[in-house]
Write an enzyme that holds these catalytic residues in place. Sequence first.
Site, PDB file in Angstrom:
ATOM      1  N   CYS A   1      -0.811  -7.668  -3.112  1.00  0.00           N
ATOM      2  CA  CYS A   1      -1.354  -8.075  -1.809  1.00  0.00           C
ATOM      3  C   CYS A   1      -1.496  -9.589  -1.700  1.00  0.00           C
ATOM      4  O   CYS A   1      -1.288 -10.157  -0.643  1.00  0.00           O
ATOM      5  CB  CYS A   1      -2.682  -7.396  -1.586  1.00  0.00           C
ATOM      6  SG  CYS A   1      -3.766  -7.538  -2.992  1.00  0.00           S
TER       7      CYS A   1
ATOM      8  N   GLU B   1       3.950  -9.212   6.275  1.00  0.00           N
ATOM      9  CA  GLU B   1       3.917  -8.842   4.862  1.00  0.00           C
ATOM     10  C   GLU B   1       5.111  -7.941   4.548  1.00  0.00           C
ATOM     11  O   GLU B   1       5.291  -6.900   5.160  1.00  0.00           O
ATOM     12  CB  GLU B   1       2.612  -8.105   4.555  1.00  0.00           C
ATOM     13  CG  GLU B   1       2.476  -7.786   3.088  1.00  0.00           C
ATOM     14  CD  GLU B   1       1.184  -7.058   2.748  1.00  0.00           C
ATOM     15  OE1 GLU B   1       0.891  -6.043   3.393  1.00  0.00           O
ATOM     16  OE2 GLU B   1       0.476  -7.521   1.839  1.00  0.00           O
TER      17      GLU B   1
ATOM     18  N   GLU C   1      -9.838  -4.240   1.812  1.00  0.00           N
ATOM     19  CA  GLU C   1      -8.983  -5.207   1.114  1.00  0.00           C
ATOM     20  C   GLU C   1      -7.583  -4.939   1.620  1.00  0.00           C
ATOM     21  O   GLU C   1      -6.984  -3.928   1.270  1.00  0.00           O
ATOM     22  CB  GLU C   1      -9.031  -4.978  -0.401  1.00  0.00           C
ATOM     23  CG  GLU C   1     -10.404  -5.082  -1.018  1.00  0.00           C
ATOM     24  CD  GLU C   1     -10.923  -6.501  -1.076  1.00  0.00           C
ATOM     25  OE1 GLU C   1     -10.164  -7.437  -0.756  1.00  0.00           O
ATOM     26  OE2 GLU C   1     -12.098  -6.665  -1.431  1.00  0.00           O
TER      27      GLU C   1
ATOM     28  N   LYS D   1      -9.714   8.626  -3.508  1.00  0.00           N
ATOM     29  CA  LYS D   1      -8.428   9.144  -3.043  1.00  0.00           C
ATOM     30  C   LYS D   1      -7.296   8.192  -3.420  1.00  0.00           C
ATOM     31  O   LYS D   1      -7.130   7.137  -2.822  1.00  0.00           O
ATOM     32  CB  LYS D   1      -8.439   9.350  -1.525  1.00  0.00           C
ATOM     33  CG  LYS D   1      -7.189  10.048  -1.033  1.00  0.00           C
ATOM     34  CD  LYS D   1      -6.671   9.354   0.195  1.00  0.00           C
ATOM     35  CE  LYS D   1      -5.211   9.280   0.421  1.00  0.00           C
ATOM     36  NZ  LYS D   1      -4.245   9.287  -0.607  1.00  0.00           N
TER      37      LYS D   1
END
Length: 499
Positions: A288, A387, A254, A179
């Site tokens: 990331c 983040e 992750e 997906k």
Amino acid sequence: MERYQLFIDGRFCDADTGETRPTINPGNEEPIALVPVATRNDTKRAIEAARRSFDEGTWAGMSPKDRAAKLMKVFEILKSKESEIAELESKDGGSTIRKTTMMDAPVGIEHFKQLVELGAALPLYEPLPWVDFPFVSWNFVNREPIGVCAGIIPWNFPFMMAVWKTAPALIMGNSIVLKPASDTPLTALELAKAIAEADLPPGVFNIITGSGSVVGPELCTNPMVDKVALTGSTETGKNVMRMAADTVKKVTLELGGKSPTIVLEDADLDLAVDGALFGTFFHAGQVCESGTRCFVPASIYDKFMAQMLERVGHIKIGDPQDFETTMGPVVSKAQLNTVNGYIDLGQTEGARMLCGGKRPAGMNKGFFIEPTIFDNVRNEMRIAQEEIFGPVLSVIRYNDVNEAIQMANDSIYGLGGAVFSRNVPGAIDIAKRIRTGTVWINDYHLLNALAPFGGYKQSGVGRELGPHGLLEYTQVKHIHVDLTADRKKRFWYDYLFND
Ligand code: NAD
Ligand code: MN
């Protein structure tokens, strides 16, 4: 405009409602292609196809060598489409054509091959140490595929992420439902075309495009799914883990990061400045493992910052489809709003904005924001803890390296990081004290398909890539073969019988 389709059970098809949605070029806000909006029902069909194909056992029953031969055909097809993939990747996600031509397409395709080759060579039989008390037996472990895997991927490296989920799952003998992120589905759909052309058994690979909140919960709760592999935000990771708990699926996650770059006094200044900038502003900070907190010693602080502010001016922001551009837009309006929110917050929190913070002059279309550097940042500020996923760097001054390491580790995240120093053994000692899954020494961002990648703390669960990552797509089966010749010698049966 090209109209893409889902790929379920070896056939291309529309969503059952026929609904499609345009995908947008973040550089000019124009539509590129139409993509199906899959429903929960479409997702169920894909899962059922994956389940049936796995249970039939054609793919799982092939030798790794034979699976590799099929997958190398996919690699050849991808290789022949490399420039198309690079172009599409740039248009769909706003990544610069410079980056997609030099990295995403060629490296992603190479990773596909490397993961297939590494997976095919992994020993599936592992002997165990000999046991002679209380019994004598031959014990070994066999590695088996897990079954039906769901791969859910983000928008920042759409092609590479599709490869990192698909190649390991398939070479280890699993079936997969992939997906892609709604903003960037196109190159994963191109991967689907290559797989269709290579003629894998139907149902082994399926792709579903649609909203994460519709497709995601089905993938994470359907009892026919054995494993969910997500790359995405920590928030989504927590959700996925919760949903997967009901049927105790295996998960690999992750997730996000807030990685530290620690510059030491003895660093090569040119290298450290460019490395810190590369670590932060590569792909407009939408990575990331980006090194978004840079720790600089007081003794070289002014010199370092002067050079950094000069060098940041060499980043060329502009049209992502121009090869000279080195930094493009962020992926969407929503992402731009988030980044701008953090830039305001940094100022409210009392950090000093040294550059950036605004849309580049003369660019009226597209989701652009200049590279932004804050200093006078304290590690406990929200801009240093949360983040941002955009081109924003927090610089933190330190006096003593132990203090820098302590601040580096004072984070809910633990994904990446770097140490810049001319003393490599000393830098390795520091790397060992940084609680993250990857630490670069005198470099940044170089992920290697043969080395494991993943997070400590809230940056994730499990590893991707390398032997460790491939083994996450296997189950451990222990087989015990009794070697005792006759019944009388089986004294342990006396646990039950006393005659
Ligand atoms: P996201 O979490 O919003 O979405 C990731 C994927 O999850 C998308 O495909 C999305 O549709 C899907 N999703 C959304 N809601 C879901 C739900 N309820 N159930 C199941 N799936 C759902 O992340 P994003 O904004 O696409 O990507 C950025 C994030 O990804 C950042 O936090 C970044 O750090 C992280 N990321 C991590 C890595 C890594 O390897 N650690 C790599 C790239 C990106
Ligand atoms: Mn797009």
